[in-house]
Design a protein around this motif. Structure first.
Motif, PDB file in Angstrom:
ATOM      1  N   VAL A 126       0.837  -1.198   0.000  1.00  0.00           N
ATOM      2  CA  VAL A 126       0.000   0.000   0.000  1.00  0.00           C
ATOM      3  C   VAL A 126       0.876   1.254   0.000  1.00  0.00           C
ATOM      4  O   VAL A 126       0.640   2.205  -0.755  1.00  0.00           O
ATOM      5  N   ILE A 127       1.893   1.259   0.842  1.00  0.00           N
ATOM      6  CA  ILE A 127       2.789   2.424   0.903  1.00  0.00           C
ATOM      7  C   ILE A 127       3.544   2.594  -0.410  1.00  0.00           C
ATOM      8  O   ILE A 127       3.703   3.705  -0.918  1.00  0.00           O
ATOM      9  N   GLY A 128       4.012   1.471  -0.991  1.00  0.00           N
ATOM     10  CA  GLY A 128       4.714   1.552  -2.271  1.00  0.00           C
ATOM     11  C   GLY A 128       3.834   2.125  -3.371  1.00  0.00           C
ATOM     12  O   GLY A 128       4.276   2.962  -4.168  1.00  0.00           O
ATOM     13  N   THR A 129       2.568   1.693  -3.415  1.00  0.00           N
ATOM     14  CA  THR A 129       1.637   2.228  -4.408  1.00  0.00           C
ATOM     15  C   THR A 129       1.399   3.709  -4.175  1.00  0.00           C
ATOM     16  O   THR A 129       1.359   4.510  -5.132  1.00  0.00           O
ATOM     17  N   ALA A 130       1.254   4.093  -2.921  1.00  0.00           N
ATOM     18  CA  ALA A 130       1.023   5.503  -2.597  1.00  0.00           C
ATOM     19  C   ALA A 130       2.224   6.366  -2.990  1.00  0.00           C
ATOM     20  O   ALA A 130       2.063   7.492  -3.481  1.00  0.00           O
ATOM     21  N   ILE A 131       3.437   5.857  -2.787  1.00  0.00           N
ATOM     22  CA  ILE A 131       4.641   6.598  -3.195  1.00  0.00           C
ATOM     23  C   ILE A 131       4.659   6.758  -4.709  1.00  0.00           C
ATOM     24  O   ILE A 131       5.005   7.823  -5.240  1.00  0.00           O
ATOM     25  N   GLY A 132       4.271   5.682  -5.444  1.00  0.00           N
ATOM     26  CA  GLY A 132       4.202   5.776  -6.898  1.00  0.00           C
ATOM     27  C   GLY A 132       3.214   6.842  -7.352  1.00  0.00           C
ATOM     28  O   GLY A 132       3.500   7.618  -8.277  1.00  0.00           O
ATOM     29  N   LEU A 133       2.047   6.896  -6.705  1.00  0.00           N
ATOM     30  CA  LEU A 133       1.052   7.932  -7.031  1.00  0.00           C
ATOM     31  C   LEU A 133       1.586   9.329  -6.722  1.00  0.00           C
ATOM     32  O   LEU A 133       1.351  10.287  -7.466  1.00  0.00           O
ATOM     33  N   ASN A 134       2.329   9.424  -5.623  1.00  0.00           N
ATOM     34  CA  ASN A 134       2.898  10.718  -5.225  1.00  0.00           C
ATOM     35  C   ASN A 134       3.945  11.192  -6.230  1.00  0.00           C
ATOM     36  O   ASN A 134       3.966  12.368  -6.622  1.00  0.00           O
ATOM     37  N   LEU A 135       4.807  10.273  -6.673  1.00  0.00           N
ATOM     38  CA  LEU A 135       5.859  10.644  -7.610  1.00  0.00           C
ATOM     39  C   LEU A 135       5.304  11.010  -8.984  1.00  0.00           C
ATOM     40  O   LEU A 135       5.821  11.909  -9.655  1.00  0.00           O
ATOM     41  N   LEU A 136       4.242  10.332  -9.403  1.00  0.00           N
ATOM     42  CA  LEU A 136       3.686  10.567 -10.733  1.00  0.00           C
ATOM     43  C   LEU A 136       2.723  11.746 -10.769  1.00  0.00           C
ATOM     44  O   LEU A 136       2.770  12.566 -11.694  1.00  0.00           O
ATOM     45  N   PHE A 137       1.833  11.798  -9.764  1.00  0.00           N
ATOM     46  CA  PHE A 137       0.738  12.774  -9.806  1.00  0.00           C
ATOM     47  C   PHE A 137       0.759  13.764  -8.649  1.00  0.00           C
ATOM     48  O   PHE A 137      -0.164  14.564  -8.494  1.00  0.00           O
ATOM     49  N   HIS A 138       1.813  13.698  -7.796  1.00  0.00           N
ATOM     50  CA  HIS A 138       1.966  14.604  -6.658  1.00  0.00           C
ATOM     51  C   HIS A 138       0.785  14.516  -5.686  1.00  0.00           C
ATOM     52  O   HIS A 138       0.410  15.504  -5.049  1.00  0.00           O
ATOM     53  N   ILE A 139       0.212  13.319  -5.586  1.00  0.00           N
ATOM     54  CA  ILE A 139      -0.866  13.074  -4.628  1.00  0.00           C
ATOM     55  C   ILE A 139      -0.245  12.856  -3.253  1.00  0.00           C
ATOM     56  O   ILE A 139       0.690  12.057  -3.124  1.00  0.00           O
ATOM     57  N   PRO A 140      -0.706  13.532  -2.211  1.00  0.00           N
ATOM     58  CA  PRO A 140      -0.143  13.322  -0.872  1.00  0.00           C
ATOM     59  C   PRO A 140      -0.216  11.842  -0.482  1.00  0.00           C
ATOM     60  O   PRO A 140      -1.178  11.140  -0.841  1.00  0.00           O
TER      61      PRO A 140
END
Length: 461
Positions: free
Chosen positions: A150-164
């Motif tokens: 879950v954390i890895g997916t969230a980091i990917g979303l953050n890096l790509l789309f700047h989602i917190p």
């Protein structure tokens, strides 16, 4: 996508020949309803035809298992090893892959030969005062695994789309609906999605490696054992991290359950062929996993280590350094895409593992959507709480903690697997050969010793 031509043999009703093989005498309880009952024996297998046609029908479960060997929790170790010591630790990644192939081959043998996944085997072999604690520890381990994904997916979303990160962690709950949507079309669609994501990950790293232009002579030398690993304490520690964190407990439950999605005949010949084909499937898939893990390490060596940045370990840090080091804005984007695909894949397989463990240990059936939603919520809540309370930097500590929890649980999965597959009274004619059991015992002992050292170092520090 499941083949339904006359060359295939599913009966369409879920009650198949492979579910009614004569029971061996070594089990204390009779075989119950299989885990993932809605997927059991749902994928047809070729009765005749060429070897390759038969193998294609069995290909799929191995790739879902391979996802666990390249999950976001393993990326940091490969990044740290490559940035700090260049290509030297490639030999450790290669050894790790060989150990994984041995243990996953036992999972395929247990699932096909005994008709049980590892959770069912524990339930049917041990008294309740042993099997229930094993179930609790497996649930804790799967929660820890899911937390890392879950954390890895969230980091990917953050890096790509700047989602917190806190919002990204919540968004990852949607993947449970993705599983349910794919499952409605058949288990092959879940396998196709995972393989497609693996293809995207492979393409992303192939392009990044081409941009990095590594020293291929040094890469080949890195695959050979060196005494430097034993002499350099820091190198040894990172090597132990790569080796000890390779085998995930949930993969052992997952693989022994997923091989039963194939329709397998009742005869000994059919089952021996199924064991061989399932083992080939997992071996090929794990070789792909090794290629991707090695690519992460090679990328770190060819960029960060070559530029003198020997302290790179965090995923967002690695992403930020790629563009200036490679002179391309494409490289960090590809890195983030690969991480996001890896996280999506890993959450799917961890959720399926959760269902196998609960149904296998307890023989308890609840609606698939409810089980998967509960699994996701259990993983998401601590991630949300910590990221909101302690900030985004705390996710790194969560990832480390999740790996320690997995290390503590690993012996409770590996030891029963080796015991069951080495027992003729339980496996009958499908018992593992002595050479394979001996190799598995050595592998298990080494993994347990390394994980024990990692856990000791964690608490000592």
């Amino acid at each position: 996508m499941d083949a339904q031509t006359p060359d295939f043999r599913p009966d369409g009703g879920g009650k198949v020949a492979s579910a009614v093989i004569p029971e061996t005498t070594g089990w204390h309880r009779p075989r119950g309803e299989p885990s993932l009952a809605d997927m059991f024996a749902s994928v047809g297998t070729a009765k005749g035809g060429s070897f390759w046609r038969k193998l294609i029908a069995f290909m799929g479960p191995g790739y879902l298992v391979a996802v666990g060997y390249m999950d976001p929790g393993n990326w940091a170790t490969s990044l740290a090893g490559g940035s700090k010591f260049g290509y030297a630790l490639l030999t450790v990644a290669l050894l790790s892959n060989a150990m994984a192939i041995v243990l996953q081959s036992l999972c395929a043998r247990l699932g096909v030969g005994a008709g049980r996944d590892l959770a069912q085997a524990c339930r049917d072999s041990f008294p309740r005062w042993i099997s229930l604690p094993l179930w609790l520890s497996a649930e804790i381990a799967i929660t820890a695994t899911d937390l890392a994904e879950v954390i890895g997916t969230a980091i990917g979303l953050n890096l790509l789309f700047h989602i917190p990160l806190s919002l990204g962690v919540i968004i990852t709950a949607a993947d449970v609906f993705l599983i349910l949507a794919l499952q409605a079309f058949g288990f092959r669609w879940i396998e196709a999605f995972v393989v497609a994501m693996l293809g995207v990950i492979s393409a992303c790293f192939a392009i990044q490696i081409a941009l990095a232009d590594p020293d291929w002579g040094a890469v080949l030398r890195g695959l050979l054992p060196t005494s430097d690993i034993l002499e350099n304490r820091e190198m040894l520690y990172l090597g132990l991290g790569i080796l000890g964190a390779t085998v995930m407990p949930h993969n052992l439950y997952l693989h022994s359950g997923l091989v039963q999605t194939r329709f397998i005949g009742a005869s000994g010949r059919d089952k021996r062929e199924a064991i061989k084909l399932a083992t080939i499937d997992s071996t090929i898939a794990l070789c792909l996993a090794f290629t991707i893990n090695a690519s992460i390490l090679i990328l770190a060596a060819a960029t960060y280590h070559r530029a003198g940045r020997t302290d790179v370990a965090e995923l967002d840090q690695a992403h930020a350094f790629l563009a200036p080091l490679l002179g391309s804005a494409l490289a960090p984007t590809l890195f983030a895409i690969a991480l996001l695909c890896c996280g999506l894949n890993s959450t799917i397989t961890a959720t399926l593992s959760g269902q196998i463990v609960m149904e296998g240990f307890l023989n308890w059936r609840i609606a698939a959507w409810l089980r998967r939603l509960l699994t996701r919520m259990i993983a998401i809540l601590p991630a949300v709480v910590v990221t909101l309370w302690a900030g985004e930097k705390a996710t790194g500590h969560l990832l480390i903690l999740s790996q320690v929890v997995l290390s503590l649980q690993l012996p409770l999965a590996v030891v029963p697997l080796v015991m069951f597959t080495a027992s003729r009274s339980k496996m009958g004619p499908f018992v593992a050969p002595r050479w394979l059991s001996a190799l598995a015992i050595v592998t298990a002992a080494l993994i347990i010793a390394l994980n024990a050292k990692l856990v000791w170092d964690f608490f000592a520090s």
